[in-house]
Design a protein around this motif. Structure first.
Motif, PDB file in Angstrom:
ATOM      1  N   SER A   1      18.278   2.756 -23.427  1.00 37.81           N
ATOM      2  CA  SER A   1      17.629   2.234 -24.623  1.00 37.81           C
ATOM      3  C   SER A   1      16.402   1.444 -24.205  1.00 37.81           C
ATOM      4  O   SER A   1      16.268   1.035 -23.056  1.00 37.81           O
ATOM      5  N   ARG A   2      15.508   1.256 -25.149  1.00 39.31           N
ATOM      6  CA  ARG A   2      14.331   0.434 -24.897  1.00 39.31           C
ATOM      7  C   ARG A   2      14.006  -0.345 -26.150  1.00 39.31           C
ATOM      8  O   ARG A   2      14.299   0.097 -27.267  1.00 39.31           O
ATOM      9  N   LYS A   3      13.430  -1.504 -25.953  1.00 42.42           N
ATOM     10  CA  LYS A   3      13.076  -2.359 -27.072  1.00 42.42           C
ATOM     11  C   LYS A   3      11.614  -2.130 -27.438  1.00 42.42           C
ATOM     12  O   LYS A   3      10.763  -2.008 -26.565  1.00 42.42           O
ATOM     13  N   VAL A   4      11.381  -2.078 -28.737  1.00 42.08           N
ATOM     14  CA  VAL A   4      10.031  -1.892 -29.264  1.00 42.08           C
ATOM     15  C   VAL A   4       9.715  -3.093 -30.143  1.00 42.08           C
ATOM     16  O   VAL A   4      10.508  -3.458 -31.011  1.00 42.08           O
ATOM     17  N   THR A   5       8.573  -3.708 -29.897  1.00 42.14           N
ATOM     18  CA  THR A   5       8.155  -4.830 -30.730  1.00 42.14           C
ATOM     19  C   THR A   5       6.985  -4.390 -31.594  1.00 42.14           C
ATOM     20  O   THR A   5       6.166  -3.564 -31.193  1.00 42.14           O
ATOM     21  N   PHE A   6       6.937  -4.952 -32.791  1.00 41.33           N
ATOM     22  CA  PHE A   6       5.850  -4.647 -33.718  1.00 41.33           C
ATOM     23  C   PHE A   6       5.688  -5.807 -34.682  1.00 41.33           C
ATOM     24  O   PHE A   6       6.508  -6.721 -34.724  1.00 41.33           O
ATOM     25  N   CYS A   7       4.617  -5.782 -35.434  1.00 44.78           N
ATOM     26  CA  CYS A   7       4.302  -6.848 -36.371  1.00 44.78           C
ATOM     27  C   CYS A   7       4.055  -6.238 -37.743  1.00 44.78           C
ATOM     28  O   CYS A   7       3.427  -5.186 -37.853  1.00 44.78           O
ATOM     29  N   ALA A   8       4.557  -6.889 -38.780  1.00 50.49           N
ATOM     30  CA  ALA A   8       4.360  -6.408 -40.149  1.00 50.49           C
ATOM     31  C   ALA A   8       4.361  -7.596 -41.104  1.00 50.49           C
ATOM     32  O   ALA A   8       4.989  -8.616 -40.829  1.00 50.49           O
ATOM     33  N   PRO A   9       3.664  -7.473 -42.236  1.00 51.44           N
ATOM     34  CA  PRO A   9       3.587  -8.580 -43.186  1.00 51.44           C
ATOM     35  C   PRO A   9       4.669  -8.499 -44.254  1.00 51.44           C
ATOM     36  O   PRO A   9       5.331  -7.469 -44.418  1.00 51.44           O
ATOM     37  N   HIS A  10       4.844  -9.584 -44.979  1.00 47.07           N
ATOM     38  CA  HIS A  10       5.621  -9.554 -46.207  1.00 47.07           C
ATOM     39  C   HIS A  10       4.724  -8.880 -47.226  1.00 47.07           C
ATOM     40  O   HIS A  10       3.537  -9.107 -47.214  1.00 47.07           O
ATOM     41  N   PRO A  11       5.115  -7.995 -48.051  1.00 47.78           N
ATOM     42  CA  PRO A  11       6.446  -7.592 -48.471  1.00 47.78           C
ATOM     43  C   PRO A  11       7.031  -6.404 -47.731  1.00 47.78           C
ATOM     44  O   PRO A  11       8.106  -5.954 -48.078  1.00 47.78           O
ATOM     45  N   VAL A  12       6.334  -5.886 -46.694  1.00 46.92           N
ATOM     46  CA  VAL A  12       6.923  -4.808 -45.892  1.00 46.92           C
ATOM     47  C   VAL A  12       8.193  -5.317 -45.236  1.00 46.92           C
ATOM     48  O   VAL A  12       9.176  -4.592 -45.110  1.00 46.92           O
TER      49      VAL A  12
END
Length: 160
Positions: free
Chosen positions: A64-75
């Protein structure tokens, strides 16, 4: 297994509901959140995905691998019952933004130097202090000097 491991508190990050561009939903671990200038919350999130690793001797294997990401509210939506308080910074007056550390060897100008936390001149064994504690250290009876490299006194004198 140590008894200490059994008593360790659960420090898993809170989960949030993320709506993907195709309308699917998934839960992701919230690593950090912050507001932009317009007041919108942005979330740094992490998910763990299955992955393949190839080994010459044993062939492909599941990992497995970890993926990081960024998203705003309301997403990104909060999940009822999750505790997000660990993500909030303390109020500015309680933030430890300065480092008191012993002087380098051979420096007899001060007993302690005050540095910005990211200053390369600061010794790692020094303690972190708040703005108020830093001002008191500079004004106190002990010989505390501001670092001549990172100059924390320039920020502290304007009350930032």
């Amino acid at each position: 297994m140590d008894d200490k491991d059994d008593l360790a508190p659960d420090v898993s990050p809170p989960q949030a509901d993320v709506t993907l561009p195709n309308g699917q939903h998934l839960q992701a671990a919230v690593i950090r959140r912050r507001r932009d200038r317009s007041g919108v919350w942005w979330y740094d999130l992490e998910i763990e995905l299955p992955d393949r690793v190839d080994d010459r001797r044993h062939g492909p294997a599941l990992t497995s691998r970890k993926v990081t990401f960024c998203a705003p509210h309301p997403v990104v939506q909060r999940i009822e019952g999750e505790d997000y308080s660990s993500l909030d910074l303390p109020p500015p007056e309680h933030r430890k933004r300065w480092r008191l550390s012993p002087p380098p060897q051979g420096d007899g100008w001060a007993d302690v130097y005050l540095h910005r936390p990211d200053c390369a001149q600061a010794a790692s064994e020094g303690g972190l202090v708040t703005d108020q504690e830093a001002r008191e250290a500079l004004a106190g009876p002990d010989i505390t000097a501001p670092c001549p490299v990172c100059r924390p006194d320039t920020v502290l004198q304007y009350g930032r």
